[in-house]
Scaffold this motif. Structure first.
Motif, PDB file in Angstrom:
ATOM      1  N   ALA A 272       0.853  -1.189   0.000  1.00 47.15           N
ATOM      2  CA  ALA A 272       0.000   0.000   0.000  1.00 47.15           C
ATOM      3  C   ALA A 272       0.890   1.240   0.000  1.00 47.15           C
ATOM      4  O   ALA A 272       1.958   1.251   0.626  1.00 47.15           O
ATOM      5  CB  ALA A 272      -0.922   0.010   1.217  1.00 47.15           C
ATOM      6  N   ASP A 273       0.457   2.283  -0.699  1.00 56.05           N
ATOM      7  CA  ASP A 273       1.227   3.529  -0.751  1.00 56.05           C
ATOM      8  C   ASP A 273       1.051   4.353   0.517  1.00 56.05           C
ATOM      9  O   ASP A 273       1.959   5.084   0.928  1.00 56.05           O
ATOM     10  CB  ASP A 273       0.786   4.371  -1.955  1.00 56.05           C
ATOM     11  N   VAL A 274      -0.116   4.241   1.123  1.00 56.68           N
ATOM     12  CA  VAL A 274      -0.428   5.051   2.303  1.00 56.68           C
ATOM     13  C   VAL A 274      -1.531   4.341   3.070  1.00 56.68           C
ATOM     14  O   VAL A 274      -2.284   3.538   2.511  1.00 56.68           O
ATOM     15  CB  VAL A 274      -0.870   6.470   1.867  1.00 56.68           C
ATOM     16  N   GLY A 275      -1.603   4.617   4.379  1.00 57.26           N
ATOM     17  CA  GLY A 275      -2.651   4.036   5.195  1.00 57.26           C
ATOM     18  C   GLY A 275      -3.295   5.084   6.070  1.00 57.26           C
ATOM     19  O   GLY A 275      -2.721   6.156   6.328  1.00 57.26           O
TER      20      GLY A 275
ATOM     21  N   THR B 296     -10.517  12.304  18.768  1.00 57.13           N
ATOM     22  CA  THR B 296      -9.440  11.405  18.363  1.00 57.13           C
ATOM     23  C   THR B 296      -8.959  11.801  16.976  1.00 57.13           C
ATOM     24  O   THR B 296      -9.683  12.442  16.216  1.00 57.13           O
ATOM     25  CB  THR B 296      -9.898   9.932  18.385  1.00 57.13           C
ATOM     26  N   VAL B 297      -7.737  11.428  16.665  1.00 59.50           N
ATOM     27  CA  VAL B 297      -7.094  11.844  15.417  1.00 59.50           C
ATOM     28  C   VAL B 297      -6.949  10.648  14.492  1.00 59.50           C
ATOM     29  O   VAL B 297      -6.662   9.536  14.933  1.00 59.50           O
ATOM     30  CB  VAL B 297      -5.704  12.450  15.701  1.00 59.50           C
ATOM     31  N   VAL B 298      -7.163  10.865  13.207  1.00 62.36           N
ATOM     32  CA  VAL B 298      -6.871   9.863  12.190  1.00 62.36           C
ATOM     33  C   VAL B 298      -5.527  10.221  11.571  1.00 62.36           C
ATOM     34  O   VAL B 298      -5.307  11.367  11.157  1.00 62.36           O
ATOM     35  CB  VAL B 298      -7.965   9.814  11.111  1.00 62.36           C
ATOM     36  N   TYR B 299      -4.628   9.240  11.536  1.00 64.58           N
ATOM     37  CA  TYR B 299      -3.265   9.461  11.062  1.00 64.58           C
ATOM     38  C   TYR B 299      -3.047   8.853   9.690  1.00 64.58           C
ATOM     39  O   TYR B 299      -3.553   7.777   9.369  1.00 64.58           O
ATOM     40  CB  TYR B 299      -2.252   8.842  12.035  1.00 64.58           C
ATOM     41  N   GLN B 300      -2.262   9.560   8.899  1.00 67.29           N
ATOM     42  CA  GLN B 300      -1.735   9.023   7.646  1.00 67.29           C
ATOM     43  C   GLN B 300      -0.418   8.322   7.965  1.00 67.29           C
ATOM     44  O   GLN B 300       0.415   8.872   8.696  1.00 67.29           O
ATOM     45  CB  GLN B 300      -1.500  10.175   6.668  1.00 67.29           C
TER      46      GLN B 300
END
Length: 317
Positions: free
Chosen positions: A154-157, A283-287
């Motif tokens: 995967a390139d990013v999650g 809450t935070v969503v992270y790349q």
């Protein structure tokens, strides 16, 4: 671990394959796992790492249980070559994209909640503004997302948690905040908690909480609950993970639930919603991406769409 004798050095030039073998062995913690990842025989990987040690005159790995771990010198070298190895792993694809011989492609891995609730409109908008990019979305758990990004699958999650253990266990991964979501309590409309003007996390312990541990991947949320004496580990009738499951059983009167909700989340019919950010802090969503590898333009474009679509809206707690 000490220096190796200069007399024992038989390799004059460091090769890319030696660096890759060392990088994978350090990342996975064993020669056998690195050999499997690289499609090589165990002795080949060991010889390449040994040649690298002889070339640098330092012991880079030392035994640990059935595997191995980095020495101080090994950790220094691993940090230095991480960007080089990560960049080399994507070199061919970057070359073809630059030559326009292949259509740009973006492979994004996300946790089930994020993929189901936050990304549908983002994916649709991205396909509208970037029709030439082949978009592939993968639904994975957090540990699978990290493995897919590390391996280049995967390139990013996108995932919720970046606790200290994740950062320590995945030194090759870069965590970057992208957007925030609310922590929302859902109850039946006529539930006693729905009728209160204000509630505290400790009040949740008075009623069955339907969330399983895996359904609350943000460790800061579980820490607040634990401090308030609300256990997520005690046996219960329902231990739900997905938002739709939590809401369905709350609606049926089995208990109450906590869910993550973004600016795109629609209210769930028949339920009372109360934002609990005052107590849990949101809450935070992270790349997550490989360290040292410059992001593809398609990754940058997709994250721009996500940020634009998921701009935090003010919700009254």
């Amino acid at each position: 671990m000490g220096r190796l004798s200069a007399k024992s050095r038989v390799y004059k030039d460091t090769t890319a394959q030696q660096l890759r073998s060392f990088h994978e062995t350090a990342r996975l913690g064993s020669f056998s796992a690195a050999a499997k990842s690289l499609g090589l025989a165990n002795p080949t990987v060991w010889q390449q790492v040994r040649a690298l040690e002889l070339d640098f005159g330092e012991s880079l790995l030392e035994p640990r249980g059935r595997g191995c771990r980095l020495t101080e010198a090994g950790r220094l070298l691993a940090d230095m070559i991480g960007p080089l190895v990560s960049g080399a792993a994507t070199l061919k694809r970057r070359f073809h994209e630059a030559r326009a011989q292949l259509a740009p492609r973006l492979v994004l891995a996300a946790s089930p909640r994020i993929l189901a609730e936050d990304l549908p409109e983002c994916a649709a908008e991205f396909r509208r503004v970037q029709p030439d990019v082949q978009l592939a979305l993968k639904e994975l758990w957090d540990d699978q997302i990290l493995a897919a990004v590390e391996s280049g699958e995967a390139d990013v999650g996108l995932l919720h948690d970046r606790g200290p253990d994740l950062v320590r266990l995945h030194p090759w991964i870069e965590f970057q905040p992208v957007y925030e979501v609310d922590i929302t309590l859902v109850t039946p409309i006529d539930h006693p908690l729905a009728l209160r003007r204000s509630i505290r996390p400790a009040d949740l312990g008075e009623y069955p909480l339907l969330n399983g541990l895996r359904g609350l991947p943000d460790l800061s949320v579980t820490a607040v609950l634990d401090k308030a004496g609300v256990s997520l580990t005690e046996p219960k009738l329902v231990e739900a993970i997905f938002t739709t499951t939590v809401c369905q059983y709350v609606r049926m009167g089995f208990g109450i639930g906590l869910i993550f909700s973004s600016s795109l989340s629609a209210p769930h019919p028949g339920l009372h919603h109360r934002v609990m950010n005052r107590h849990f802090g949101g809450t935070v969503v992270y790349q997550v991406r490989r360290k040292g590898a410059p992001p593809f333009q398609s990754v940058i474009a997709f994250m721009d769409v996500v940020r634009d679509q998921l701009k935090r809206t003010s919700k009254k707690p």
